[in-house]
Design a protein around this motif. Structure first.
Motif, PDB file in Angstrom:
ATOM      1  N   ASN A 111       0.831  -1.196   0.000  1.00 33.63           N
ATOM      2  CA  ASN A 111       0.000   0.000   0.000  1.00 33.63           C
ATOM      3  C   ASN A 111       0.870   1.252   0.000  1.00 33.63           C
ATOM      4  OD1 ASN A 111      -2.748  -1.244   0.384  1.00 33.63           O
ATOM      5  ND2 ASN A 111      -1.741  -2.042   2.196  1.00 33.63           N
ATOM      6  N   ARG A 308      -7.202   7.936  -4.846  1.00 39.97           N
ATOM      7  CA  ARG A 308      -6.695   7.574  -3.514  1.00 39.97           C
ATOM      8  C   ARG A 308      -7.208   8.604  -2.521  1.00 39.97           C
ATOM      9  NH1 ARG A 308      -6.493   4.747   0.082  1.00 39.97           N
ATOM     10  NH2 ARG A 308      -4.716   3.974   1.225  1.00 39.97           N
ATOM     11  N   LEU A 309      -8.264   8.245  -1.773  1.00 42.96           N
ATOM     12  CA  LEU A 309      -8.915   9.149  -0.820  1.00 42.96           C
ATOM     13  C   LEU A 309      -9.192  10.510  -1.467  1.00 42.96           C
ATOM     14  CD1 LEU A 309      -7.004   8.228   2.469  1.00 42.96           C
ATOM     15  CD2 LEU A 309      -9.369   7.708   1.890  1.00 42.96           C
ATOM     16  N   ASP A 323     -11.820   6.086  -3.277  1.00 37.92           N
ATOM     17  CA  ASP A 323     -10.587   5.389  -2.906  1.00 37.92           C
ATOM     18  C   ASP A 323     -10.506   4.078  -3.689  1.00 37.92           C
ATOM     19  OD1 ASP A 323      -8.208   5.383  -1.293  1.00 37.92           O
ATOM     20  OD2 ASP A 323      -9.108   3.849  -0.023  1.00 37.92           O
ATOM     21  N   ALA A 326      -7.841   1.340  -3.427  1.00 38.04           N
ATOM     22  CA  ALA A 326      -7.763   0.426  -2.278  1.00 38.04           C
ATOM     23  C   ALA A 326      -8.187  -0.964  -2.724  1.00 38.04           C
ATOM     24  CB  ALA A 326      -8.645   0.921  -1.144  1.00 38.04           C
ATOM     25  N   CYS A 332      -7.974  -0.614   2.555  1.00 34.88           N
ATOM     26  CA  CYS A 332      -9.311  -0.241   3.021  1.00 34.88           C
ATOM     27  C   CYS A 332      -9.269   0.146   4.500  1.00 34.88           C
ATOM     28  CB  CYS A 332     -10.275  -1.395   2.786  1.00 34.88           C
ATOM     29  SG  CYS A 332     -11.957  -1.084   3.343  1.00 34.88           S
ATOM     30  N   TYR A 334      -6.772   1.489   6.170  1.00 34.26           N
ATOM     31  CA  TYR A 334      -6.214   2.839   6.250  1.00 34.26           C
ATOM     32  C   TYR A 334      -7.279   3.880   5.947  1.00 34.26           C
ATOM     33  CZ  TYR A 334      -1.345   1.098   6.249  1.00 34.26           C
ATOM     34  OH  TYR A 334      -0.153   0.499   6.560  1.00 34.26           O
ATOM     35  N   ALA A 335      -8.068   3.613   4.925  1.00 36.56           N
ATOM     36  CA  ALA A 335      -9.080   4.586   4.494  1.00 36.56           C
ATOM     37  C   ALA A 335     -10.149   4.783   5.562  1.00 36.56           C
ATOM     38  CB  ALA A 335      -9.706   4.127   3.182  1.00 36.56           C
ATOM     39  N   SER A 338      -9.029   6.792   8.508  1.00 41.10           N
ATOM     40  CA  SER A 338      -8.834   8.220   8.272  1.00 41.10           C
ATOM     41  C   SER A 338     -10.142   9.010   8.272  1.00 41.10           C
ATOM     42  CB  SER A 338      -8.111   8.439   6.934  1.00 41.10           C
ATOM     43  OG  SER A 338      -8.959   8.150   5.839  1.00 41.10           O
ATOM     44  N   LEU A 415     -17.809   6.103   1.158  1.00 36.78           N
ATOM     45  CA  LEU A 415     -16.412   5.785   0.851  1.00 36.78           C
ATOM     46  C   LEU A 415     -16.330   4.580  -0.075  1.00 36.78           C
ATOM     47  CD1 LEU A 415     -13.305   6.010   1.390  1.00 36.78           C
ATOM     48  CD2 LEU A 415     -13.679   4.559   3.407  1.00 36.78           C
ATOM     49  N   SER A 417     -14.023   2.147  -1.146  1.00 34.43           N
ATOM     50  CA  SER A 417     -12.720   1.589  -0.778  1.00 34.43           C
ATOM     51  C   SER A 417     -12.856   0.072  -0.839  1.00 34.43           C
ATOM     52  CB  SER A 417     -12.302   2.065   0.619  1.00 34.43           C
ATOM     53  OG  SER A 417     -10.952   1.791   0.878  1.00 34.43           O
TER      54      SER A 417
END
Length: 443
Positions: A111, A308-309, A323, A326, A332, A334-335, A338, A415, A417
């Motif tokens: 990642n 990416r985000l 995202d 991902a 996923c 990480y997303a 955040s 989201l 992701s």
């Protein structure tokens, strides 16, 4: 005249063909899929023979060497026959490296590869360095070496590309992390995938640099097995003996080869995972001798990476975030971590042997709804329905975004992701992200 056969005619295959032709090889390009008009023209303009929608064995298996697209597995029948016949199979990156003495800054990891690669390129360009972007992003390294050479190349490398690299050497190698991914291509054995990632250090000498995340348990374990000759530049979230980069009291810090610090809040990339990306990028630029003020400024004004985000927009008080990059469970995670609001999570696609257990508690804590997006969502139902969160089953992006619109409440974040590859319903990860953005804009 030596013959090179090239399997796959995308960016890497067409670029490799152009370089091979320039270097005097007899070149033949073969693709089991249709070749895009862009690459047909590119091959025709250089008088390179090609075929599409088939592999003619007599034209492939008499080659001295085969350059294989990273997307083609070793289990593909034509590849298996080439291996059985003893024909050397290499990647485009391996081939391109033979014809340049440029400095290679190579980035891999499960990642953060694209973000870190793009950030390093951003710093180098801001510093006025003659740098090309290559690998998984940018233009083909081979094509650049052939027709648009640069002094430096910033290269994002997947495990698939590393598999078929043997003599190539990274001047600066960056290993961000190793978490489960692509296990379907590695016999569902994590060690096989790990071995591929560790190839980033192959052929490095004491004149080279190896940057890595010191807190990654798999990297730490693997380092004990390897006799790495490059100078080591470990980085960590927190200050510890021997760390080249870390944070302390809200400061982003690099200790060597030159000291550099800046307030962490001034970094353009936010989130814990992006801190690691920023540390790795800052170290690579520092090692390359880039002025500290340029590094600071570039770390502060980097615009981020598409898919990416990526904030798409806010509709009726609901924020939509793309995202699509991902494509594994850890990305996923990480997303979701955040996000500062409740999340309607879009998840699903072509499963790569995913283990969803590591994110189930996080999903239960932060998600208000789940929207499954895939040709076959049965594994998602098996893993997440028991959490008691509202779910919706969808099989197209239009269906998916409409479901999200119905399920999201004001203040929520939708989201995308997905944890999975995109090839069940979409051309690729970019196509999935573009369709999501288009549907959101039409809400």
């Amino acid at each position: 005249m030596k013959k090179i056969a090239i399997l796959g005619s995308g960016e890497s295959g067409a670029g490799a063909a152009a370089l091979a032709k320039k270097e005097g090889f007899d070149v033949f390009v073969s693709d089991m899929s249709a070749i895009s008009d862009k690459y047909k023209k590119m091959l025709d303009d250089r008088n390179i023979r090609w075929e599409e929608k088939r592999h003619t064995e007599s034209d492939i298996l008499d080659a001295d060497e085969i350059i294989k697209s990273p997307g083609i597995p070793d289990t593909a029948p034509i590849v298996a026959k080439a291996i059985e016949k003893g024909i050397r199979i290499i990647s485009e990156i391996e081939f391109a490296g033979r014809y340049t003495d440029s400095k290679m800054i190579c980035i891999t990891g499960s990642n953060g590869k694209t973000t870190t690669t793009s950030l390093i390129y951003h710093i180098f360009r801001n510093a006025g360095y003659d740098a090309g972007l290559a690998g998984n992003i940018g233009n083909s390294l081979a094509l650049q070496v052939a027709e648009d050479p640069h002094e430096y190349y910033i290269i994002e490398l997947s495990s698939f590309q590393l598999d078929n690299m043997y003599d190539f050497r990274a001047d600066i190698a960056v290993l961000l992390n190793i978490t489960p991914d692509h296990l379907d291509r590695y016999g569902n054995m994590m060690q096989n995938y790990t071995d591929a990632k560790m190839r980033i250090t192959r052929n490095q000498t004491e004149e080279n640099a190896f940057i890595y995340w010191n807190d990654d348990p798999i990297i730490s374990r693997e380092l004990a097995k390897y006799d790495i000759h490059a100078k080591l530049y470990p980085f960590s979230e927190h200050k510890a003996p021997g760390m080249a980069g870390y944070t302390e009291d809200g400061q982003y810090k690099i200790e060597y080869p030159d000291c550099l610090s800046m307030p962490q809040e001034q970094l353009s990339l936010t989130g814990r995972h992006n801190l690691y990306n920023s540390l790795a990028a800052g170290l690579a630029a520092n090692i390359a001798g880039i002025d500290k003020e340029v590094i600071r400024k570039s770390l502060g004004d980097f615009p981020g990476v598409e898919h990416r985000l990526e904030k798409v927009g806010t509709v009726h008080g609901v924020q939509y975030v793309n995202d699509s990059k991902a494509t594994n469970v850890d990305a996923c995670r990480y997303a979701i971590e955040s996000m500062n609001t409740k999340v309607v999570l879009i998840i699903g696609g072509k499963d790569k042997g995913n283990d969803y257990e590591p994110i189930k508690s996080l999903v239960a804590e932060k998600c208000s709804a789940l929207v499954y997006l895939g040709a076959d969502n049965s594994k998602l139902h098996d893993n997440f329905d028991s959490l008691g969160i509202p779910v919706r089953d969808t099989h197209s992006m239009r269906e998916c975004v409409e479901a999200c619109r119905e399920m999201a409440k004001k203040g929520d974040t939708v989201l995308l992701s997905p944890c999975c590859a995109s090839f069940d319903l979409f051309k690729n990860m970019e196509d999935r992200g573009e369709q999501f953005k288009e549907m959101v804009k039409n809400l």
